[in-house]
Scaffold this motif. Structure first.
Motif, PDB file in Angstrom:
ATOM      1  N   LEU A  90     -82.658 -50.284   1.083  1.00  0.00           N
ATOM      2  CA  LEU A  90     -82.605 -51.600   1.878  1.00  0.00           C
ATOM      3  C   LEU A  90     -83.223 -52.276   0.322  1.00  0.00           C
ATOM      4  O   LEU A  90     -82.242 -52.401  -0.375  1.00  0.00           O
ATOM      5  CB  LEU A  90     -83.140 -52.511   2.712  1.00  0.00           C
ATOM      6  CG  LEU A  90     -82.351 -52.574   4.338  1.00  0.00           C
ATOM      7  CD1 LEU A  90     -82.894 -53.287   5.118  1.00  0.00           C
ATOM      8  CD2 LEU A  90     -81.255 -52.979   3.971  1.00  0.00           C
ATOM      9  N   TYR A  91     -84.278 -51.629  -0.435  1.00  0.00           N
ATOM     10  CA  TYR A  91     -84.927 -52.163  -1.099  1.00  0.00           C
ATOM     11  C   TYR A  91     -84.416 -51.505  -2.087  1.00  0.00           C
ATOM     12  O   TYR A  91     -84.136 -52.772  -3.294  1.00  0.00           O
ATOM     13  CB  TYR A  91     -86.508 -51.820  -1.673  1.00  0.00           C
ATOM     14  CG  TYR A  91     -87.353 -52.792  -3.025  1.00  0.00           C
ATOM     15  CD1 TYR A  91     -87.756 -53.688  -2.862  1.00  0.00           C
ATOM     16  CD2 TYR A  91     -87.585 -51.171  -4.022  1.00  0.00           C
ATOM     17  CE1 TYR A  91     -88.020 -53.955  -3.593  1.00  0.00           C
ATOM     18  CE2 TYR A  91     -88.581 -52.062  -4.338  1.00  0.00           C
ATOM     19  CZ  TYR A  91     -88.535 -53.705  -4.705  1.00  0.00           C
ATOM     20  OH  TYR A  91     -89.228 -53.752  -5.749  1.00  0.00           O
ATOM     21  N   ARG A  92     -84.046 -50.475  -2.469  1.00  0.00           N
ATOM     22  CA  ARG A  92     -82.607 -49.570  -3.793  1.00  0.00           C
ATOM     23  C   ARG A  92     -80.983 -50.025  -3.184  1.00  0.00           C
ATOM     24  O   ARG A  92     -81.125 -49.504  -4.206  1.00  0.00           O
ATOM     25  CB  ARG A  92     -82.814 -48.324  -4.082  1.00  0.00           C
ATOM     26  CG  ARG A  92     -84.897 -48.328  -3.963  1.00  0.00           C
ATOM     27  CD  ARG A  92     -85.285 -46.279  -4.978  1.00  0.00           C
ATOM     28  NE  ARG A  92     -86.470 -47.140  -4.497  1.00  0.00           N
ATOM     29  CZ  ARG A  92     -86.862 -47.500  -4.933  1.00  0.00           C
ATOM     30  NH1 ARG A  92     -86.884 -48.210  -5.751  1.00  0.00           N
ATOM     31  NH2 ARG A  92     -88.622 -47.623  -5.469  1.00  0.00           N
ATOM     32  N   SER A  93     -81.165 -50.216  -2.342  1.00  0.00           N
ATOM     33  CA  SER A  93     -79.499 -50.877  -2.304  1.00  0.00           C
ATOM     34  C   SER A  93     -79.069 -49.567  -2.248  1.00  0.00           C
ATOM     35  O   SER A  93     -77.297 -49.003  -2.662  1.00  0.00           O
ATOM     36  CB  SER A  93     -78.985 -51.424  -3.168  1.00  0.00           C
ATOM     37  OG  SER A  93     -79.189 -53.424  -3.134  1.00  0.00           O
ATOM     38  N   ASP A  94     -78.998 -48.480  -1.878  1.00  0.00           N
ATOM     39  CA  ASP A  94     -78.772 -47.367  -1.795  1.00  0.00           C
ATOM     40  C   ASP A  94     -78.626 -47.014  -0.436  1.00  0.00           C
ATOM     41  O   ASP A  94     -78.735 -46.761   0.664  1.00  0.00           O
ATOM     42  CB  ASP A  94     -80.017 -46.614  -1.864  1.00  0.00           C
ATOM     43  CG  ASP A  94     -79.736 -44.648  -1.996  1.00  0.00           C
ATOM     44  OD1 ASP A  94     -79.030 -44.509  -1.359  1.00  0.00           O
ATOM     45  OD2 ASP A  94     -80.383 -44.750  -2.269  1.00  0.00           O
ATOM     46  N   ALA A  95     -76.758 -46.801  -0.390  1.00  0.00           N
ATOM     47  CA  ALA A  95     -75.546 -46.867   0.493  1.00  0.00           C
ATOM     48  C   ALA A  95     -75.753 -45.173   0.995  1.00  0.00           C
ATOM     49  O   ALA A  95     -75.794 -45.163   2.330  1.00  0.00           O
ATOM     50  CB  ALA A  95     -73.991 -46.973   0.521  1.00  0.00           C
TER      51      ALA A  95
ATOM     52  N   HIS B 124     -72.864 -52.410  -3.592  1.00  0.00           N
ATOM     53  CA  HIS B 124     -72.517 -53.607  -4.347  1.00  0.00           C
ATOM     54  C   HIS B 124     -73.488 -54.518  -4.263  1.00  0.00           C
ATOM     55  O   HIS B 124     -73.285 -56.246  -5.543  1.00  0.00           O
ATOM     56  CB  HIS B 124     -70.661 -53.763  -3.802  1.00  0.00           C
ATOM     57  CG  HIS B 124     -69.833 -52.685  -4.090  1.00  0.00           C
ATOM     58  ND1 HIS B 124     -69.662 -52.328  -3.151  1.00  0.00           N
ATOM     59  CD2 HIS B 124     -69.366 -52.144  -5.327  1.00  0.00           C
ATOM     60  CE1 HIS B 124     -68.754 -51.233  -3.654  1.00  0.00           C
ATOM     61  NE2 HIS B 124     -68.456 -51.301  -5.177  1.00  0.00           N
ATOM     62  N   ARG B 125     -74.080 -54.379  -4.371  1.00  0.00           N
ATOM     63  CA  ARG B 125     -74.920 -56.157  -4.496  1.00  0.00           C
ATOM     64  C   ARG B 125     -76.593 -55.810  -5.109  1.00  0.00           C
ATOM     65  O   ARG B 125     -77.091 -54.051  -5.651  1.00  0.00           O
ATOM     66  CB  ARG B 125     -75.372 -56.414  -2.578  1.00  0.00           C
ATOM     67  CG  ARG B 125     -77.396 -55.384  -2.262  1.00  0.00           C
ATOM     68  CD  ARG B 125     -77.543 -56.591  -1.250  1.00  0.00           C
ATOM     69  NE  ARG B 125     -77.916 -55.544  -0.300  1.00  0.00           N
ATOM     70  CZ  ARG B 125     -77.837 -55.743   1.074  1.00  0.00           C
ATOM     71  NH1 ARG B 125     -77.479 -56.552   1.955  1.00  0.00           N
ATOM     72  NH2 ARG B 125     -79.219 -54.715   1.931  1.00  0.00           N
ATOM     73  N   THR B 126     -76.982 -55.884  -6.040  1.00  0.00           N
ATOM     74  CA  THR B 126     -78.019 -56.098  -6.906  1.00  0.00           C
ATOM     75  C   THR B 126     -79.579 -55.358  -6.182  1.00  0.00           C
ATOM     76  O   THR B 126     -79.602 -56.356  -5.009  1.00  0.00           O
ATOM     77  CB  THR B 126     -77.630 -56.767  -8.054  1.00  0.00           C
ATOM     78  OG1 THR B 126     -76.605 -57.401  -8.905  1.00  0.00           O
ATOM     79  CG2 THR B 126     -79.465 -56.275  -8.494  1.00  0.00           C
ATOM     80  N   SER B 127     -79.639 -55.153  -6.653  1.00  0.00           N
ATOM     81  CA  SER B 127     -81.053 -54.344  -5.236  1.00  0.00           C
ATOM     82  C   SER B 127     -82.292 -55.482  -5.542  1.00  0.00           C
ATOM     83  O   SER B 127     -82.102 -55.667  -7.200  1.00  0.00           O
ATOM     84  CB  SER B 127     -81.631 -52.946  -6.071  1.00  0.00           C
ATOM     85  OG  SER B 127     -81.848 -52.549  -6.978  1.00  0.00           O
TER      86      SER B 127
ATOM     87  N   LEU C  95     -85.272 -59.713   1.574  1.00  0.00           N
ATOM     88  CA  LEU C  95     -84.301 -58.978   0.261  1.00  0.00           C
ATOM     89  C   LEU C  95     -83.794 -61.413  -0.706  1.00  0.00           C
ATOM     90  O   LEU C  95     -83.059 -61.851  -0.044  1.00  0.00           O
ATOM     91  CB  LEU C  95     -83.320 -58.690   0.580  1.00  0.00           C
ATOM     92  CG  LEU C  95     -82.985 -57.629   1.746  1.00  0.00           C
ATOM     93  CD1 LEU C  95     -81.375 -57.229   1.851  1.00  0.00           C
ATOM     94  CD2 LEU C  95     -83.616 -56.494   0.375  1.00  0.00           C
TER      95      LEU C  95
ATOM     96  N   VAL D 187     -73.496 -53.383   1.211  1.00  0.00           N
ATOM     97  CA  VAL D 187     -75.078 -53.305   0.275  1.00  0.00           C
ATOM     98  C   VAL D 187     -75.135 -52.169  -1.035  1.00  0.00           C
ATOM     99  O   VAL D 187     -75.513 -52.678  -2.034  1.00  0.00           O
ATOM    100  CB  VAL D 187     -75.725 -51.882   1.390  1.00  0.00           C
ATOM    101  CG1 VAL D 187     -77.245 -51.540   0.877  1.00  0.00           C
ATOM    102  CG2 VAL D 187     -76.330 -52.372   2.555  1.00  0.00           C
TER     103      VAL D 187
END
Length: 132
Positions: free
Chosen positions: A22-27, A62-65, A96, A60
């Motif tokens: 979640l913190y890194r928007s790492d799918a 496509h969002r800025t982390s 977030l 996730v």
């Protein structure tokens, strides 16, 4: 039954990966801890929002982390409860952007590997430290 016997270290590892994802928007990182048939669901003012895993992971990705925005980490495990030999409910909190999330994660031991099978959550405007 001891915590080690029921695999709480494995649960903590899943939750650590979940928070990092979640913190890194790492799918990809999130995909590693979710079951392929997992469900994402919440209630919004417009009705119930639910997504399948591919849709959630695409959002996730496509969002800025928060990491890229330099936001401080604000995640913690509230509780972990084993409700059956292969079923655990974890309540966690994270933030977030300007939103605080209370996530209720259901984890299933599927073939010796704990995976998140549901993510139900509640979102509220972020409380700042100065607000108490």
């Amino acid at each position: 039954m001891t915590a080690a016997a029921i695999g709480f270290q494995d649960i903590e590892s899943v939750l650590t990966t979940y928070f990092e994802g979640l913190y890194r928007s790492d799918a990809d990182r999130l995909a590693a801890v979710f079951h392929p048939a997992a469900l994402y669901i919440t209630q919004t003012p417009d009705g119930t929002l639910h997504r399948d895993l591919p849709t959630y992971l695409d959002v996730v990705a496509h969002r800025t982390s928060p990491a890229a925005r330099g936001e401080p980490r604000n995640d913690r495990v509230v509780s972990i409860t084993q409700v059956a030999p292969s079923l655990i409910v974890a309540v966690v909190e994270c933030s977030l952007g300007d939103v605080d999330y209370l996530d209720v994660l259901t984890l299933l031991d599927a073939g010796g590997r704990w995976q998140i099978v549901t993510k139900a959550f509640h979102a509220t405007a972020r409380r700042r430290a100065e607000e108490g």
